[in-house]
Motif scaffolding. Structure first.
Motif, PDB file in Angstrom:
ATOM      1  N   LEU A 300      15.372  14.237  30.242  1.00  0.00           N
ATOM      2  CA  LEU A 300      15.961  15.478  29.724  1.00  0.00           C
ATOM      3  C   LEU A 300      16.257  16.471  30.846  1.00  0.00           C
ATOM      4  N   ASP A 301      15.459  16.435  31.907  1.00  0.00           N
ATOM      5  CA  ASP A 301      15.757  17.293  33.062  1.00  0.00           C
ATOM      6  C   ASP A 301      17.127  16.939  33.647  1.00  0.00           C
ATOM      7  N   ILE A 302      17.440  15.651  33.603  1.00  0.00           N
ATOM      8  CA  ILE A 302      18.714  15.181  34.158  1.00  0.00           C
ATOM      9  C   ILE A 302      19.857  15.383  33.171  1.00  0.00           C
ATOM     10  N   LYS A 303      19.571  15.127  31.897  1.00  0.00           N
ATOM     11  CA  LYS A 303      20.612  15.202  30.860  1.00  0.00           C
ATOM     12  C   LYS A 303      20.019  15.892  29.624  1.00  0.00           C
ATOM     13  N   PRO A 304      20.077  17.219  29.581  1.00  0.00           N
ATOM     14  CA  PRO A 304      19.382  17.972  28.528  1.00  0.00           C
ATOM     15  C   PRO A 304      19.874  17.703  27.110  1.00  0.00           C
ATOM     16  N   ASP A 305      21.086  17.188  26.954  1.00  0.00           N
ATOM     17  CA  ASP A 305      21.632  16.955  25.614  1.00  0.00           C
ATOM     18  C   ASP A 305      21.527  15.491  25.191  1.00  0.00           C
ATOM     19  N   TYR A 306      20.604  14.763  25.760  1.00  0.00           N
ATOM     20  CA  TYR A 306      20.461  13.323  25.514  1.00  0.00           C
ATOM     21  C   TYR A 306      19.704  13.124  24.202  1.00  0.00           C
ATOM     22  N   GLY A 307      20.458  12.925  23.114  1.00  0.00           N
ATOM     23  CA  GLY A 307      19.857  12.826  21.791  1.00  0.00           C
ATOM     24  C   GLY A 307      18.847  11.715  21.658  1.00  0.00           C
TER      25      GLY A 307
END
Length: 422
Positions: A300-307
């Motif tokens: 999530l730090d890398i891709k905060p919108d990763y469902g």
């Protein structure tokens, strides 16, 4: 006294000669200026762009963009490769070479619909070029194997020695349960081009579905050795090691660790690798939820919108009976990825265990409709949990006792999941 005039050299002639010299000097200066501009075109464009408030981005030739795309592809950065190939295609939309490489990159990113559209452009640009048909066949091999076979056979008529055509045949035939034809096509693909990583990956598909697990590992290891920077084969290889067939999560974790520490991957692939680490820790016989949560948070730090990461975090909270937090996490998951089925399913189950019967009934039925719409069979693991949850609501919730569970149209059988999609 008589003054004799020399009409050979008049005042007007002197002025005309001077004018010619000025024009000649001016022409020389203009040519020199134009040459300077052409030799420093990028710098001039940058200055002009800045003067009008635009970012100064130098324009490259299509071949230069394609070269940058190929370099990014070799390094394993698929999103950057796609960006560069797309620029090359925009400048030369009928160049089949650029279209084919762009489509291959989209395939590596699992964007098969876009890859199929690019394949259509390649076929339209040159109907006699096998690459457009091979790309289209590979793009459809999982989602529409019957049509994939048609395009693959068209490509085969144009060039019987083009390995990617047989890669598509291997996968498509597997997905319509023609295993003998699939194995034969896979063998042909690696014979024609033993240095094509995708041929080995395609051959692994029928090997997997016919239970030849050791040979699957062998083919995927060969794919990783051909291009060690390509994330796709590593994901597929790690997926095999963590599967129930092999059940070697330590080996899978070692591969994922290698990927995040040694490969130059796109943001999406890096986040996906951390999610896979999270899932592997959570699914182990002795689950380590602390390590799992840490790696999900890294994703999530890398891709905060990763469902999907929120789906995994919610599922871990659910497994530890932290239903209230799980419901909140699953709601976040749906906000980022409305197609993530388990976020509906386990959220509905969490509502049930919280005694929230109305919410449980509503969300579980939303989940069932979503799963049916995705073509999932009733025996799918998440669909089974959904049916159990609906049955529990009918049995245990007073307001729903005697209610007949909604029936849905049985879905059409779908092909097996790609081995790299686990």
């Amino acid at each position: 006294m008589i003054v004799r005039r020399d009409y050979r050299y008049t005042f007007y002639q002197r002025r005309r000669a001077a004018r010619i010299r000025y024009l000649l000097v001016f022409a020389i200066l203009m040519v020199a200026g134009m040459a300077a501009v052409l030799l420093n075109l990028s710098a001039v464009q940058g200055i002009a762009a800045q003067a009008f408030g635009y970012d100064a981005v130098p324009t490259l030739y299509p071949a230069q963009y394609a070269m940058l795309g190929a370099e990014s592809y070799q390094r394993g950065n698929m999103s950057e490769a796609a960006k560069q190939f797309e620029r090359a295609v925009q400048l030369q939309p009928n160049n089949v070479s650029y279209l084919y490489e762009y489509g291959k990159t989209l395939m590596e990113m699992n964007e098969t619909e876009r890859a199929a559209q690019v394949a259509d452009l390649a076929i339209a640009a040159d109907p006699r070029d096998v690459r457009g048909y091979a790309l289209k066949a590979n793009a459809l091999a999982y989602s529409d194997p019957t049509n994939a076979l048609i395009f693959a056979l068209q490509g085969q008529e144009l060039d019987r020695n083009f390995a990617p055509v047989y890669s598509a045949l291997a996968v498509a035939n597997t997905n319509i349960f023609r295993y003998s034809a699939a194995l034969e096509a896979g063998e042909t693909a690696i014979t024609l081009d033993p240095n094509d990583a995708n041929s080995h990956r395609a051959y692994a598909v029928p090997l997997l579905l016919t239970g030849r697990t050791e040979e699957v590992i062998e083919q995927l290891e060969m794919a990783t050795s051909i291009n060690p920077n390509l994330p796709g084969p590593w994901f597929e290889l790690a997926g095999q090691y963590k599967s129930a067939r092999i059940n070697n999560p330590r080996r899978a974790l070692a591969i994922y660790d290698f990927m995040v520490t040694s490969l130059t991957m796109s943001v999406d692939d890096t986040a996906k690798a951390y999610l896979r680490i999270c899932e592997t820790y959570a699914a182990a016989e002795e689950a380590d939820f602390v390590a799992a949560t840490t790696n999900c948070e890294r994703a999530l730090d890398i891709k905060p919108d990763y469902g999907a990461v929120y789906g995994q975090l919610g599922q871990m909270q659910y497994a530890r009976r932290n239903y209230e937090s799980a419901i909140e996490t699953f709601q976040t998951c749906v906000g980022f990825d409305a197609e993530e089925l388990r976020c509906y399913a386990y959220r509905g189950l969490a509502h049930y265990f919280m005694g929230q019967c109305d919410d449980a009934w509503r969300v579980l039925n939303e989940a069932k409709n979503l799963g049916t719409g995705q073509g999932l069979p009733a025996e799918n693991g998440v669909m089974v949990q959904i049916d159990i949850g609906i049955g529990n609501v009918i049995e245990k919730c007073p307001d729903y006792r005697g209610v007949i569970a909604p029936t849905t149209v049985p879905p059409t059988a779908i092909p097996p999941t790609p081995i790299g999609g686990l």
